[in-house]
Design a protein around this motif. Sequence first.
Motif, PDB file in Angstrom:
ATOM      1  N   PRO A  60     -61.850   8.969  -2.357  1.00 43.90           N
ATOM      2  CA  PRO A  60     -60.826   7.913  -2.345  1.00 43.90           C
ATOM      3  C   PRO A  60     -60.311   7.640  -0.934  1.00 43.90           C
ATOM      4  N   LEU A  61     -60.023   6.394  -0.661  1.00 44.22           N
ATOM      5  CA  LEU A  61     -59.472   6.021   0.634  1.00 44.22           C
ATOM      6  C   LEU A  61     -58.149   6.744   0.884  1.00 44.22           C
ATOM      7  N   LEU A  62     -57.358   6.905  -0.167  1.00 46.50           N
ATOM      8  CA  LEU A  62     -56.075   7.591  -0.033  1.00 46.50           C
ATOM      9  C   LEU A  62     -56.281   9.016   0.481  1.00 46.50           C
ATOM     10  N   LEU A  63     -57.293   9.699  -0.034  1.00 46.94           N
ATOM     11  CA  LEU A  63     -57.598  11.055   0.411  1.00 46.94           C
ATOM     12  C   LEU A  63     -58.035  11.063   1.873  1.00 46.94           C
ATOM     13  N   GLN A  64     -58.811  10.080   2.264  1.00 51.52           N
ATOM     14  CA  GLN A  64     -59.260   9.994   3.649  1.00 51.52           C
ATOM     15  C   GLN A  64     -58.083   9.841   4.602  1.00 51.52           C
ATOM     16  N   LEU A  65     -57.108   9.013   4.223  1.00 59.46           N
ATOM     17  CA  LEU A  65     -55.911   8.838   5.057  1.00 59.46           C
ATOM     18  C   LEU A  65     -55.110  10.129   5.131  1.00 59.46           C
ATOM     19  N   PHE A  66     -55.020  10.847   4.017  1.00 62.80           N
ATOM     20  CA  PHE A  66     -54.325  12.129   3.993  1.00 62.80           C
ATOM     21  C   PHE A  66     -54.980  13.121   4.960  1.00 62.80           C
ATOM     22  N   VAL A  67     -56.306  13.171   4.929  1.00 62.71           N
ATOM     23  CA  VAL A  67     -57.028  14.120   5.774  1.00 62.71           C
ATOM     24  C   VAL A  67     -56.804  13.801   7.245  1.00 62.71           C
ATOM     25  N   VAL A  68     -56.883  12.519   7.610  1.00 59.58           N
ATOM     26  CA  VAL A  68     -56.705  12.145   9.011  1.00 59.58           C
ATOM     27  C   VAL A  68     -55.272  12.423   9.476  1.00 59.58           C
ATOM     28  N   TYR A  69     -54.285  12.072   8.653  1.00 59.17           N
ATOM     29  CA  TYR A  69     -52.886  12.180   9.090  1.00 59.17           C
ATOM     30  C   TYR A  69     -52.343  13.597   8.961  1.00 59.17           C
ATOM     31  N   TYR A  70     -52.603  14.232   7.812  1.00 60.74           N
ATOM     32  CA  TYR A  70     -52.041  15.562   7.575  1.00 60.74           C
ATOM     33  C   TYR A  70     -53.039  16.681   7.902  1.00 60.74           C
ATOM     34  N   GLY A  71     -54.318  16.442   7.645  1.00 59.66           N
ATOM     35  CA  GLY A  71     -55.307  17.491   7.857  1.00 59.66           C
ATOM     36  C   GLY A  71     -55.481  17.862   9.313  1.00 59.66           C
ATOM     37  N   LEU A  72     -55.456  16.873  10.204  1.00 57.58           N
ATOM     38  CA  LEU A  72     -55.657  17.165  11.617  1.00 57.58           C
ATOM     39  C   LEU A  72     -54.518  17.985  12.214  1.00 57.58           C
ATOM     40  N   VAL A  73     -53.342  17.907  11.580  1.00 59.24           N
ATOM     41  CA  VAL A  73     -52.210  18.712  12.055  1.00 59.24           C
ATOM     42  C   VAL A  73     -52.543  20.199  11.969  1.00 59.24           C
ATOM     43  N   LEU A  74     -53.343  20.578  10.975  1.00 62.96           N
ATOM     44  CA  LEU A  74     -53.697  21.982  10.768  1.00 62.96           C
ATOM     45  C   LEU A  74     -54.522  22.544  11.913  1.00 62.96           C
ATOM     46  N   VAL A  75     -55.203  21.652  12.648  1.00 62.53           N
ATOM     47  CA  VAL A  75     -55.987  22.114  13.804  1.00 62.53           C
ATOM     48  C   VAL A  75     -55.304  21.739  15.121  1.00 62.53           C
ATOM     49  N   GLY A  76     -54.018  21.428  15.022  1.00 67.23           N
ATOM     50  CA  GLY A  76     -53.225  21.183  16.218  1.00 67.23           C
ATOM     51  C   GLY A  76     -53.244  19.771  16.749  1.00 67.23           C
ATOM     52  N   ILE A  77     -53.731  18.834  15.959  1.00 63.14           N
ATOM     53  CA  ILE A  77     -53.778  17.432  16.404  1.00 63.14           C
ATOM     54  C   ILE A  77     -52.763  16.627  15.597  1.00 63.14           C
ATOM     55  N   LYS A  78     -51.699  16.174  16.248  1.00 64.10           N
ATOM     56  CA  LYS A  78     -50.654  15.393  15.593  1.00 64.10           C
ATOM     57  C   LYS A  78     -50.782  13.942  16.012  1.00 64.10           C
ATOM     58  N   LEU A  79     -51.078  13.076  15.057  1.00 60.60           N
ATOM     59  CA  LEU A  79     -51.279  11.662  15.348  1.00 60.60           C
ATOM     60  C   LEU A  79     -50.108  10.836  14.844  1.00 60.60           C
ATOM     61  N   ASP A  80     -49.779   9.798  15.599  1.00 61.91           N
ATOM     62  CA  ASP A  80     -48.808   8.822  15.129  1.00 61.91           C
ATOM     63  C   ASP A  80     -49.365   8.129  13.893  1.00 61.91           C
ATOM     64  N   ALA A  81     -48.469   7.684  12.996  1.00 56.17           N
ATOM     65  CA  ALA A  81     -48.919   7.052  11.750  1.00 56.17           C
ATOM     66  C   ALA A  81     -49.820   5.856  12.032  1.00 56.17           C
ATOM     67  N   TRP A  82     -49.486   5.048  13.030  1.00 49.94           N
ATOM     68  CA  TRP A  82     -50.288   3.862  13.359  1.00 49.94           C
ATOM     69  C   TRP A  82     -51.696   4.261  13.791  1.00 49.94           C
ATOM     70  N   VAL A  83     -51.797   5.279  14.649  1.00 50.48           N
ATOM     71  CA  VAL A  83     -53.106   5.733  15.116  1.00 50.48           C
ATOM     72  C   VAL A  83     -53.903   6.333  13.964  1.00 50.48           C
ATOM     73  N   ALA A  84     -53.231   7.120  13.123  1.00 47.12           N
ATOM     74  CA  ALA A  84     -53.914   7.784  12.007  1.00 47.12           C
ATOM     75  C   ALA A  84     -54.507   6.777  11.032  1.00 47.12           C
TER      76      ALA A  84
END
Length: 213
Positions: A60-84
């Motif tokens: 699902p697209l919703l899951l993909q957005l979750f992974v990019v925005y929240y998942g990357l935080v787990l590896v130390g990458i914090k993205l702005d909502a617009w960039v994510a």
Amino acid sequence: MGWDEFLFLLKGLQWTVALSGIAFIGGAVAGLLVALARTSGIRVLERLAAGYIAVFQGSPLLLQLFVVYYGLVLVGIKLDAWVAVAIGFTLHASAYLGEIWRGAIEAVPRGQTEAANALALRYRSRMKDIILPQAIRISLPATIGFLVQLIKGTSLAAIVGFTELARAGSIISNQIFQPLLVFGIVGALYFILCWPLSVYGTWLEQRFAAAAR
């Protein structure tokens, strides 16, 4: 529902258009590379591209957005909502456009490739001058159809706090407690944005079908 609220909805519409445009352009560039990999004849590239497409089309697209925005935080990458959301929608678009264009490339008559080979054209010249111009023409209706779906899909960006048209409507609705009015306007704005594209895509499809007879 006053003028200020309507301007806020238009601001959300502006971000919807911007996000759709960035995702479509970025997805088009990456999608072309995916399509070329899928039709390269190199087994490793074909399998990698097929796997890439399967991941994004099979989740699902919703899951993909979750992974990019929240998942990357787990590896130390914090993205702005617009960039994510821009990255998430670009990856999503690249997989779908890559598959659309892969089908269009394979739909070009095989005789065109054989003639290019007979003329000893290199791969780059063969694709740029002969195959891709025909493939783009074939793929236009489906590409425009996907763009319409992409525009409507941007409403999912609200899940990570990005304020596009749908989220702007939700914010206004919670303030003035008139959900039918607010979302009626939101729906009308989506319709104004998407309907001309749908009509154009249908017209192109009918025109190409008539030319092929």
